[in-house]
Design a protein around this motif. Structure first.
Motif, short mmCIF file in Angstrom:
data_model
loop_
_atom_site.label_atom_id
_atom_site.label_comp_id
_atom_site.label_asym_id
_atom_site.label_seq_id
_atom_site.Cartn_x
_atom_site.Cartn_y
_atom_site.Cartn_z
N LEU A 346 0.79 -1.42 0.07
CA LEU A 346 0.10 0.06 -0.08
C LEU A 346 0.89 1.22 -0.08
CD1 LEU A 346 -2.99 0.47 -0.03
CD2 LEU A 346 -2.79 0.67 2.46
N THR A 347 2.04 1.36 0.80
CA THR A 347 2.84 2.44 0.69
C THR A 347 3.61 2.59 -0.61
OG1 THR A 347 3.39 1.79 3.20
CG2 THR A 347 4.80 3.47 2.02
N GLY A 349 2.40 1.90 -3.51
CA GLY A 349 1.25 2.25 -4.57
C GLY A 349 0.99 3.68 -4.35
N ALA A 350 1.12 4.08 -2.64
CA ALA A 350 0.65 5.42 -2.46
C ALA A 350 1.84 6.51 -2.75
CB ALA A 350 0.26 5.61 -0.87
N TRP A 353 1.48 8.90 -5.81
CA TRP A 353 0.72 10.16 -5.78
C TRP A 353 1.41 11.52 -5.59
CZ3 TRP A 353 -4.00 10.63 -7.61
CH2 TRP A 353 -4.76 9.39 -7.95
N THR A 477 -0.14 2.65 -8.71
CA THR A 477 -0.99 2.94 -7.72
C THR A 477 -2.05 1.74 -7.60
OG1 THR A 477 -0.48 5.21 -7.75
CG2 THR A 477 -2.57 4.48 -6.42
N THR A 481 -2.37 -1.28 -4.78
CA THR A 481 -3.34 -1.28 -3.96
C THR A 481 -4.36 -2.41 -4.11
OG1 THR A 481 -3.46 1.19 -4.24
CG2 THR A 481 -5.36 -0.06 -3.28
N ALA A 484 -2.58 -5.25 -1.92
CA ALA A 484 -2.47 -5.20 -0.76
C ALA A 484 -3.77 -5.61 -0.36
CB ALA A 484 -2.57 -3.62 -0.10
N ALA A 485 -4.81 -5.27 -0.96
CA ALA A 485 -6.22 -5.92 -0.71
C ALA A 485 -6.05 -7.43 -0.68
CB ALA A 485 -7.17 -5.55 -1.63
#
Length: 503
Positions: A346-347, A349-350, A353, A477, A481, A484-485
Motif C-alpha cells: 500500500l505504501t 502504491g501511495a 501520488w 498505484t 493497492t 494489498a487488498a
C-alpha cells in the motif's frame, strides 16, 4: 562420532543454502533484464509476462512430481537432476535469438527449480529435527530471501556489462559448481524402491499443468479486460481442471499430492500464507524494474541497486525470526509478516501520488523496507511451522505441496500485477497522449513507448515519454493497492484457519 555428525550436518546446510541462494538469484536476476530483452527482441508486456510465467508454470507442474519421485528414489539424487536442468537451460538461453527460444530455456529452468527447491526443503526436514530444524529453516530462508531481491543487482551488473545473455553464461558456470559441491558434501536420504510404488500418476500431472496453464493464460489476457472471452473462459476452465485434479488425486490409490497433510490446521494455514510471500515478491520484482530503469532512466545496474532496501530489510527480518517467534509464536509471526507485506504494498502504491520526486522515492523506500521485513520474518516462521508437522517419510510430499502453493502465488503475482498494470497503463497512456495531441495507442509497454519516443524529434518525444511515465506511475498505484487488498483477505483466511492452533 557426535562431532563428525555435527560437521556433516553443518556442511550439508551450507551447501543446501548455497543451492537455494543461487536458485533464487537466478529466478529474479532475469526480471531486471526484461526491459533490455523487450528492446532487443521487441517483446510487449504480454510476451514479457509469458517469459516470466513460463518458468512459474512449469515449476508448479513439476514440483509435486519431484516430491513423489524424491520420496521414492532419494531426495539428493532428484535434487542433482534438477540442478542439471539449469545447466542445459543456460546453454539454450545463451544461444536464444527470439522469444520462443527464450521461453524454452526459461521453462526448463522452471522444471529445475520445481525439483531443487522442494528437495532442498525435504533434505532439511530429514537431516534436522526439533530445534535444529528451526535453525536450519531460518538459514535456508535467509539464503532464499537474500537471493530474491539480490538477484536484480546481479542481473543488473551482468546485463550492464555483458547484456542479458550474460545471465545465462553466469548460470551455467555457477550451477556446475553447485552440483560438484553438493555431490561431495550432502549425504543421500530417503527413497525406497521396494516399499513405495514408482508408477507416476501422469493423469494428475497433466490435469494440474493444463489447469495452471489455462488459468495463467486468462490472467495474462485479463489486461484487455477481465470480462473478455479470452480472459474469463481460460480462467474458468483452468480453475475447473485444478479442482478436477484435486478430486481425482484424492480418490487415486497412487496420489501425486499428500492432501491428508492439509487436515493439520498449522499446515493448512501456512499454505496460503506462503502463497502470499511469492505473490508479493514476484509482483514487486516484475513491476519495479521498468519503473526504475525506464521511467526513472537509471539503467539495469542502478535499477538493481535501488531494490537493495528490500534485500537489507529481508535480512533483518530473517534475523529477527527467532526473537519474534519466541514472543508471538509461529502463528503470530506469520500474521505479522502478512500485515507488513500488505502495508508495504500500500505504501509503494501511495508513493506514486506524491508530486515531489524526493518524497515519492522516500515513500517507495519505506514501502520496500516494510515489505522486506515481512518477507524475511515470514518465510522461516511459516516453513518451520508447517514442516515441523510433517512426518519424516512424507518430507518430500509435504515440501512439494507447500511449494505448489508458493508457486501458484508466483503465477497469480505476475498475472494479477502484470494484467492490472498493463490494463491501467494502456488506458492512462491513451488519455494522457490524446490530451497532449499525440497518438493515443500504446506500443505495448512503457519500455516500447520510450523506445518509440526516441524516434520523435523535439517536443513530441518529450511529451510521449512524459505521458508514458505518468501513466505507468498511476498504474502502479492501482496494482499495488489491489495486491494489498489480496494480502489482507488472505491474512483473514490464515487467521481463521489457524485460530485453534496453540501459540
Amino acid at each position: 562420532m557426535a562431532n563428525a555428525k555435527e560437521r556433516t550436518l553443518h556442511r550439508s546446510l551450507i551447501c543446501l543454502c548455497a543451492a537455494e541462494l543461487v536458485m533464487m538469484v537466478n529466478t529474479t536476476a532475469f526480471n531486471v533484464a526484461l526491459p533490455n530483452i523487450a528492446e532487443t527482441l521487441k517483446a510487449g508486456m504480454a510476451q514479457q509476462q509469458w517469459i516470466v510465467s513460463s518458468y512459474n508454470l512449469v515449476f508448479a507442474a513439476v514440483v509435486l512430481l519431484a516430491g513423489f519421485l524424491g520420496d521414492r528414489l532419494g531426495h539428493l539424487k532428484t535434487m542433482l537432476a534438477g540442478l542439471g536442468m539449469f545447466v542445459v537451460a543456460s546453454a539454450i538461453g545463451l544461444m536464444a535469438g527470439n522469444v520462443p527460444a527464450l521461453l524454452v530455456s526459461r521453462s526448463i529452468m522452471g522444471a529445475g527449480a520445481g525439483v531443487v527447491i522442494p528437495m532442498g526443503q525435504a533434505l532439511l526436514g530429514v537431516l534436522f529435527r526439533g530445534p535444529g530444524l528451526s535453525r536450519a529453516m531460518t538459514a535456508w530462508a535467509i539464503a532464499g530471501t537474500l537471493g530474491v531481491p539480490f538477484g536484480p543487482l546481479v542481473g543488473g551488473v551482468l546485463t550492464a556489462t555483458l547484456g542479458w545473455r550474460g545471465i545465462f553464461g553466469f548460470d551455467g558456470v555457477v550451477f556446475l559448481a553447485v552440483i560438484a559441491i553438493i555431490r561431495m558434501n550432502v549425504p543421500q536420504t530417503g527413497g525406497s524402491r521396494k516399499s513405495r510404488s514408482l508408477h507416476v500418476p501422469w493423469t494428475s500431472v497433466a490435469m494440474m499443468f493444463a489447469g495452471f496453464t489455462l488459468f495463467s493464460t486468462g490472467l495474462v489476457n485479463a489486461q484487455h479486460g477481465v470480462l473478455a472471452a479470452d480472459a474469463w473462459i481460460p480462467m474458468t476452465v483452468g480453475a475447473a481442471l485444478i479442482a478436477g485434479f484435486v478430486l481425482h488425486d484424492r480418490a487415486s490409490r497412487n496420489p501425486l499430492m499428500a492432501l491428508d497433510l492439509m487436515r493439520d490446521p498449522s499446515f493448512a494455514a501456512c499454505a496460503p500464507a506462503l502463497m502470499m510471500l511469492n505473490f508479493s515478491m514476484y509482483g514487486i520484482i516484475f513491476i519495479m524494474p521498468a519503473y526504475l530503469e525506464t521511467v526513472l532512466r537509471h539503467g539495469a545496474l542502478v535499477g538493481g541497486m535501488l531494490l537493495m532496501p528490500l534485500v537489507v530489510a529481508s535480512i533483518v527480518g530473517s534475523r529477527m525470526n527467532d526473537w519474534l517467534v519466541s514472543r508471538l509464536g509461529p502463528r503470530g509471526t506469520s500474521l505479522l509478516a502478512l500485515a507488513c507485506l500488505a502495508a508495504g504494498m500500500l505504501t509503494i502504491g501511495a508513493a506514486m501520488w506524491w508530486p515531489n520526486e524526493a518524497a515519492k522515492q522516500s515513500t517507495v523506500l519505506i514501502g520496500q523496507l516494510m515489505a522486506g521485513l515481512g518477507l524475511g520474518a515470514g518465510q522461516p516462521a511459516m516453513l518451520t511451522w508447517a514442516m515441523g508437522r510433517v512426518p519424516v517419510e512424507q518430507s518430500g510430499a509435504g515440501s512439494s505441496l507447500l511449494t505448489v502453493f508458493r508457486q501458484f502465488g508466483s503465477i497469480i503475482g505476475v498475472g494479477i500485477f502484470g494484467s492490472i498494470q498493463s490494463g491501467l497503463y494502456a488506458a492512462g497512456f491513451h488519455d494522457l497522449a490524446q490530451s497532449a495531441g499525440l497518438n493515443p495507442q500504446s506500443a505495448g509497454s512503457v519500455t516500447l513507448d520510450f523506445q518509440r519516443a526516441a524516434g520523435f524529434a523535439g517536443a513530441t518525444g518529450d511529451l510521449t515519454r512524459q505521458a508514458a511515465s505518468r501513466a505507468y506511475e498511476s498504474a502502479m498505484t492501482g496494482s499495488f493497492t489491489a495486491a494489498a487488498a489480496v494480502i489482507v483477505v488472505t491474512l483473514g483466511i490464515v487467521a481463521l484457519i489457524s485460530r485453534a492452533t496453540p501459540r
